[in-house]
Scaffold this active site. Sequence first.
Site, PDB file in Angstrom:
ATOM      1  N   ASN A   7       0.877  -1.169   0.000  1.00 35.84           N
ATOM      2  CA  ASN A   7       0.000   0.000   0.000  1.00 35.84           C
ATOM      3  C   ASN A   7       0.913   1.218   0.000  1.00 35.84           C
ATOM      4  O   ASN A   7       1.491   1.580   1.016  1.00 35.84           O
ATOM      5  CB  ASN A   7      -0.884  -0.047   1.259  1.00 35.84           C
ATOM      6  CG  ASN A   7      -1.864   1.114   1.320  1.00 35.84           C
ATOM      7  OD1 ASN A   7      -1.810   2.024   0.498  1.00 35.84           O
ATOM      8  ND2 ASN A   7      -2.741   1.077   2.295  1.00 35.84           N
ATOM      9  N   ARG A  94      -2.551  -2.206  -3.362  1.00 36.28           N
ATOM     10  CA  ARG A  94      -3.779  -1.495  -3.031  1.00 36.28           C
ATOM     11  C   ARG A  94      -3.802  -0.223  -3.860  1.00 36.28           C
ATOM     12  O   ARG A  94      -2.869   0.587  -3.819  1.00 36.28           O
ATOM     13  CB  ARG A  94      -3.814  -1.138  -1.550  1.00 36.28           C
ATOM     14  CG  ARG A  94      -5.079  -0.402  -1.256  1.00 36.28           C
ATOM     15  CD  ARG A  94      -5.163   0.112   0.133  1.00 36.28           C
ATOM     16  NE  ARG A  94      -6.486   0.705   0.292  1.00 36.28           N
ATOM     17  CZ  ARG A  94      -6.790   1.578   1.216  1.00 36.28           C
ATOM     18  NH1 ARG A  94      -5.892   1.960   2.080  1.00 36.28           N
ATOM     19  NH2 ARG A  94      -8.001   2.051   1.292  1.00 36.28           N
ATOM     20  N   HIS A 183     -13.085   2.114   0.192  1.00 37.96           N
ATOM     21  CA  HIS A 183     -13.025   1.045   1.211  1.00 37.96           C
ATOM     22  C   HIS A 183     -13.612  -0.260   0.681  1.00 37.96           C
ATOM     23  O   HIS A 183     -14.036  -1.116   1.472  1.00 37.96           O
ATOM     24  CB  HIS A 183     -13.839   1.413   2.479  1.00 37.96           C
ATOM     25  CG  HIS A 183     -13.253   2.488   3.335  1.00 37.96           C
ATOM     26  ND1 HIS A 183     -14.047   3.380   4.020  1.00 37.96           N
ATOM     27  CD2 HIS A 183     -11.986   2.797   3.644  1.00 37.96           C
ATOM     28  CE1 HIS A 183     -13.283   4.218   4.706  1.00 37.96           C
ATOM     29  NE2 HIS A 183     -12.022   3.881   4.489  1.00 37.96           N
ATOM     30  N   ARG A 244     -12.538  14.327   8.431  1.00 34.36           N
ATOM     31  CA  ARG A 244     -13.363  14.737   7.286  1.00 34.36           C
ATOM     32  C   ARG A 244     -14.787  15.030   7.742  1.00 34.36           C
ATOM     33  O   ARG A 244     -15.329  14.330   8.600  1.00 34.36           O
ATOM     34  CB  ARG A 244     -13.413  13.638   6.220  1.00 34.36           C
ATOM     35  CG  ARG A 244     -12.092  13.386   5.533  1.00 34.36           C
ATOM     36  CD  ARG A 244     -12.292  12.476   4.312  1.00 34.36           C
ATOM     37  NE  ARG A 244     -11.030  11.890   3.928  1.00 34.36           N
ATOM     38  CZ  ARG A 244     -10.792  10.584   3.915  1.00 34.36           C
ATOM     39  NH1 ARG A 244     -11.733   9.721   4.249  1.00 34.36           N
ATOM     40  NH2 ARG A 244      -9.620  10.136   3.557  1.00 34.36           N
ATOM     41  N   GLU A 387      -7.887  -6.009   5.214  1.00 34.34           N
ATOM     42  CA  GLU A 387      -7.816  -5.596   3.809  1.00 34.34           C
ATOM     43  C   GLU A 387      -6.611  -6.221   3.111  1.00 34.34           C
ATOM     44  O   GLU A 387      -6.686  -6.581   1.936  1.00 34.34           O
ATOM     45  CB  GLU A 387      -7.741  -4.067   3.725  1.00 34.34           C
ATOM     46  CG  GLU A 387      -9.041  -3.413   4.170  1.00 34.34           C
ATOM     47  CD  GLU A 387      -8.934  -1.908   4.329  1.00 34.34           C
ATOM     48  OE1 GLU A 387      -8.560  -1.459   5.429  1.00 34.34           O
ATOM     49  OE2 GLU A 387      -9.230  -1.188   3.378  1.00 34.34           O
TER      50      GLU A 387
END
Length: 402
Positions: A7, A94, A183, A244, A387
């Site tokens: 990633n 990823r 996601h 956020r 993940e």
Amino acid sequence: MKILVINSGSSSIKYQLFEMDKKAALTTGLVERIGLDGSRIKHKIFRNGDAAEVIKEIPIKNHQQGLERVAELLMDSEVGVIESPAEIAAVGHRTVHGGERFNSTTIITDEVVAKMRELIPLAPLHNPANLEGIEVARQIFPQATQVAVFDTAFHQTMPAAAYRYAIPNNYYTEHGIRAYGFHGTSHLFVSKAAAEYLGKPVADTNVITAHLGNGCSITAIRGGRSVDTSMGFSPLPGLMMGTRSGDIDPAIIYYLGTKLGMPLADIDKLLNKQSGLLGVSGNSDLRDIEARQASGDAEAQLALDMYTYRIKKYIGAYVAVLGRVDALVFTAGVGENSPYVRQHSCAGLENMGIKLDAAKNRSDSRALREISTADSPVKVLVVPTNEELEIANQTLAAITQN
Ligand code: ADP
């Protein structure tokens, strides 16, 4: 067979090496502060049930150097787990944005890289860093098949009614302005695990998955296919997050620009980095906010009220979207660890068939677990996400199909 999962971010590379026969991670690590002062690699190895960590504080100028050092650590006589880079059959990357072009995991070719470059305007922060990781992995592990796993791909099954914005059509047809969702790897992983737990075929299972980490999103999944999700064109909308804002009236952006004279870059920073839990309470980490709430802090209480109210609203919306819901799943840092958030997000949803068992909700188990009452029509589950393992599994599937 060994698969390396990468990633790659703008100043970091996270990695995990899996032994796929056992579905087990052999090593996991993080290269951080690439190109900055204080760059270092944290490298953890798992052997015979034990974990050991080494930290190397070394200058790392760029991603190329970072991944070269990782390859050395993987082959190190003490903390290594392989003897040659050729042992790595594939590298799973990823990748944040696949646009409409990539609706599934894809073996990387020059043509794929070129298409990914065309998508940079959609994800200007993430896709260049992902591409950098791909370019250097191709050089350092030339024998390995490089595979891209897109965060957006799982949501490509959303119907147009869910993904289109009600603005003139040409903004979609000419500029790709639509909801993509993110996601996806996590929502897919936990929804499959939930169906397996329920003992039902994925194709017959309807699930709402709430991924609550620093970033938060919630997805309605019908028969294994994402049909709506709370993030959109970018990861900004939907739930309230660590920093956020989640959903706001878009007219606020116009107002900030015209009335307050804020430059667009400042508005972007405000909504992505200074809002959410941080903006309302002064902390972005939920543990800090829960501690403050427990001692009666009003701002922390408001932040938690807003955070859980928004989750509840989306759960209600997705019950309406799905009609029948088999399970509601909580996952990621907050979803897996905060009884408070789960309790307040589900409070009052009993008439929708969502009945939480207070004692089960407080259990500090780390495993997949059921936290609803025995008679709850909708099972409420906590499913630890993984993940990296999902990326490794998808990478394996991609290379064995070809
Ligand atoms: P990321 O999106 O960076 O992968 P994570 O999934 O690790 O994030 O989630 C990070 C969030 O999880 C933080 O807000 C953190 O406070 C929260 N969290 C982690 N452990 C706990 C806990 N025991 N109780 C409450 N919140 C927790």
